[in-house]
Design a protein around this motif. Structure first.
Motif, PDB file in Angstrom:
ATOM      1  N   UNK A 146       1.145  -1.207  -0.090  1.00 24.63           N
ATOM      2  CA  UNK A 146      -0.160  -0.475  -0.099  1.00 24.63           C
ATOM      3  C   UNK A 146       0.949   1.406   0.053  1.00 24.63           C
ATOM      4  N   UNK A 147       1.564   1.070   1.026  1.00 29.22           N
ATOM      5  CA  UNK A 147       2.797   2.817   0.912  1.00 29.22           C
ATOM      6  C   UNK A 147       3.478   2.789  -0.360  1.00 29.22           C
ATOM      7  N   UNK A 148       4.196   1.234  -0.669  1.00 33.89           N
ATOM      8  CA  UNK A 148       5.272   1.767  -2.204  1.00 33.89           C
ATOM      9  C   UNK A 148       3.999   2.162  -3.201  1.00 33.89           C
ATOM     10  N   UNK A 149       2.248   1.981  -3.245  1.00 37.15           N
ATOM     11  CA  UNK A 149       1.861   2.645  -4.306  1.00 37.15           C
ATOM     12  C   UNK A 149       1.664   4.190  -3.834  1.00 37.15           C
ATOM     13  N   UNK A 150       1.625   4.723  -2.808  1.00 37.14           N
ATOM     14  CA  UNK A 150       1.909   6.250  -2.810  1.00 37.14           C
ATOM     15  C   UNK A 150       3.792   6.486  -2.964  1.00 37.14           C
TER      16      UNK A 150
ATOM     17  N   UNK B  31      -6.755   4.742  -1.224  1.00 35.84           N
ATOM     18  CA  UNK B  31      -6.605   2.919  -0.800  1.00 35.84           C
ATOM     19  C   UNK B  31      -7.916   2.408  -0.485  1.00 35.84           C
TER      20      UNK B  31
ATOM     21  N   UNK C 150      -4.041   5.799  -6.002  1.00 45.11           N
ATOM     22  CA  UNK C 150      -2.320   6.348  -5.384  1.00 45.11           C
ATOM     23  C   UNK C 150      -1.204   6.724  -5.497  1.00 45.11           C
ATOM     24  N   UNK C 151      -0.974   6.519  -6.608  1.00 46.90           N
ATOM     25  CA  UNK C 151       0.111   6.368  -7.417  1.00 46.90           C
ATOM     26  C   UNK C 151       0.837   7.825  -7.727  1.00 46.90           C
TER      27      UNK C 151
ATOM     28  N   UNK D 294       3.303  11.909   2.360  1.00 47.07           N
ATOM     29  CA  UNK D 294       1.906  11.238   3.293  1.00 47.07           C
ATOM     30  C   UNK D 294       2.792  10.774   4.103  1.00 47.07           C
TER      31      UNK D 294
ATOM     32  N   UNK E 143       1.785   7.730   6.484  1.00 49.28           N
ATOM     33  CA  UNK E 143       1.121   6.987   7.577  1.00 49.28           C
ATOM     34  C   UNK E 143       1.083   6.397   9.068  1.00 49.28           C
TER      35      UNK E 143
ATOM     36  N   UNK F 221       5.073   3.602   8.782  1.00 53.97           N
ATOM     37  CA  UNK F 221       5.411   2.167   7.493  1.00 53.97           C
ATOM     38  C   UNK F 221       6.690   3.110   6.521  1.00 53.97           C
TER      39      UNK F 221
ATOM     40  N   UNK G  71      10.311   1.178   4.792  1.00 52.99           N
ATOM     41  CA  UNK G  71      10.115   0.067   4.563  1.00 52.99           C
ATOM     42  C   UNK G  71      11.214  -0.194   5.055  1.00 52.99           C
TER      43      UNK G  71
END
Lengths: 305, 233
Positions: A187-191, B50, B70-71, B80, B82, B86, B88
């Motif tokens: 999900x965060x990758x999409x952001x 999302x 979202x991309x 953002x 989150x 979050x 990586x």
């Protein structure tokens, strides 16, 4: 005795290398997509058939290549074709199960494996029969009492280089960083403007093309290819990935070397060991899973609800 | 910068947001308050596309979020943060920041240049650049998550409970930086449980209760509001 030991060690490395090339795909696909791609063995095993067809095509079109050159070209063609086959299968089938429980994708890929196998059997000329597969290299190097087939050296070298290339790709290239990002948090990758479906396509291409090399080595080692070789190779590659820890590249290598080691030991030490090798391999798998369910290098897996 | 108009969402058959409307103007700092389970994170997920809204529209910089997906939001000028940071975890801090920088596609920005700016804002980042993001402490991760939202020089920053799990000392340090972002003229939507802190730096606020906007208004007004005083203060 030393020569014999060296010979066994060499065979172990060859077998471990071949299993690694298959196990890496399982682990990579699981790590990135959270999917156990059970047809990976069958997809990979389509490669030798593509290569055989490509050899004939090369001969038919009078490309001025013979012997090793033609075989090499055919292998490259099969890698590309199988890589694309992986992408196609993801797009046609596996994509449908992105949001579904893991069990559904698993069953779908098991079914897919059978479809691939049976298609090869029925569509390939005399597909039910074993086909001789040309040796990639027949020369041997003699080091004292030890006979080193050039083929063994090729298998080991190509596998090592593939592993290095894969690690370099994942850790040091923009696309590799994106693959890892999607693996860790879709999900965060999409952001971060990463389109997961593209990353999945790239991952499927890499895993399938690497698997193709493993399958070609496997049948070149055996000298023949049959439409159902993908079952055993897939099961062994999958088991190697699982006992090493699904999702871990290092685990896939470790698991492959372990399984190849048991494979060798049983054939050497157990009377009529060749018949029992699978028994011992899968006893090892069960044993590891009982002791450490997440695999040797795996992180604890929490079943997603 | 951000407009939500009568947005309804649901998780399966369970309705989550009902007719939520809010807006954040250019350069404005707005907070969205609400107790646990009120739909704050649902609102965040709807804003970043999302969780597609069942009805209503969400626009960022004039673009419909559902259409953009979202991309594409980062390149519209949104950063953002989150909930739960979050980052990586196995990517290095530098790789985390690089992804966000690339996503913003902000022409005329230089990555090393922006990285230096972030290091100035968050002094501990520089020495951590080569380290896996997951190996840092919670406070450091919070700073990197904020740097990740800022590195592409966005016009709007949307934060979901950024102070959750930070020590009181870190919270005040964190919100000092958020106030500086506001002073730079960036629009901020701060989704927070900590009403007092949020209202002390935001100009306006909305209170979300059971998926609906219960009260909205200027921060001074909300600080005196009985419902909010009863809920929080």
């Amino acid at each position: 005795m030393d020569a014999l030991l060296a010979q066994h060690l060499l065979n172990w490395l060859v077998l471990g290398s071949i299993y690694t090339l298959i196990a890496l795909g399982f682990s990579l696909l699981f790590g990135v997509l959270d999917v156990i791609h059970f047809s990976h063995g069958d997809v990979s095993m389509a490669a030798p058939f593509v290569a055989l067809a490509a050899i004939q095509a090369v001969a038919a079109w009078a490309v001025p290549l013979t012997g090793t050159g033609a075989l090499l070209l055919a292998i490259l063609i099969s890698m590309a074709a199988i890589g694309l086959l992986g992408v196609l299968l993801d797009w046609l089938v596996i994509r449908r199960f992105r949001a579904a429980p893991a069990m559904m994708a698993l069953v779908a890929t098991v079914a897919l494996g059978t479809v691939i196998r049976e298609l090869i059997r029925t569509l390939y000329p005399q597909g039910s029969n074993p086909k001789p597969f040309p040796a990639i290299a027949t020369d041997v190097i003699r080091l004292g009492d030890i006979v080193v087939p050039v083929f063994s050296l090729i298998v080991i070298a190509v596998s090592v280089l593939t592993v290095i290339a894969l690690f370099a790709l994942l850790n040091h290239t923009p696309v590799g960083v994106r693959i890892r990002a999607v693996a860790e948090d879709r999900a965060v990758a999409r952001l971060m403007a990463i389109r997961p479906n593209r990353i999945f396509a790239v991952t499927f291409f890499i895993a399938s093309a690497v698997g193709a090399v493993g399958a070609v080595f496997f049948v070149s080692h055996a000298g023949v290819v049959r439409f159902d070789y993908g079952v055993q190779l897939g099961l062994i590659g999958f088991s190697a990935a699982v006992i090493g820890g699904l999702g871990s590249m290092q685990g896939a290598i470790l698991g492959s070397l372990l399984i190849a080691g048991i494979d060798m030991l049983v054939q050497i030490a157990v009377p009529d060991g060749a018949s029992y090798r699978l028994v011992f391999i899968f006893l090892l798998v069960i044993g590891v899973l009982v002791l450490k369910p997440s695999g040797i290098l795996g992180k604890p897996v929490f079943e997603k609800v | 910068m951000l407009e939500m108009e009568r947005v309804c969402t649901s998780y399966g058959p369970v309705p989550m947001l009902r007719d939520v409307s809010l807006r954040v103007g250019e350069g404005e700092m707005v907070c969205l308050l609400g107790p646990n389970g009120a739909g704050k994170s649902t609102t965040f997920n709807a804003i970043c596309g999302l969780l597609p809204a069942d009805s209503g529209t969400i626009r960022i910089a004039g673009r419909d979020v559902k259409e953009a997906g979202p991309e594409r939001l980062a390149s519209l000028g949104v950063g953002f943060v989150p909930e739960g940071r979050r980052l990586f975890p196995t990517l290095t801090v530098r790789e985390n920041l690089r992804l966000a920088f690339d996503a913003a596609r902000n022409p005329g920005l230089d990555f090393e240049d922006r990285l230096a700016k972030m290091s100035a804002l968050f002094p501990r980042i520089e020495e951590r650049l080569g380290q896996g993001a997951g190996t840092m402490s919670g406070g450091e991760q919070a700073m990197v998550a904020l740097a990740r939202a800022l590195i592409g020089d966005p016009r709007l920053v949307v934060m979901d409970e950024p102070s959750l799990g930070l020590s009181p000392r870190l919270i005040s340090e964190y919100f000092q930086i958020v106030a500086r972002i506001r002073d730079e003229g960036k629009a901020v939507l701060l989704i927070e449980q900590n009403a007092e802190t949020a209202l002390s730096i935001a100009e306006r606020g909305y209170l979300l209760i059971r998926g609906q906007i219960a009260i909205s208004g200027a921060s001074e007004t909300l600080l005196k509001d009985d419902t909010i005083r009863h809920l929080y203060l």
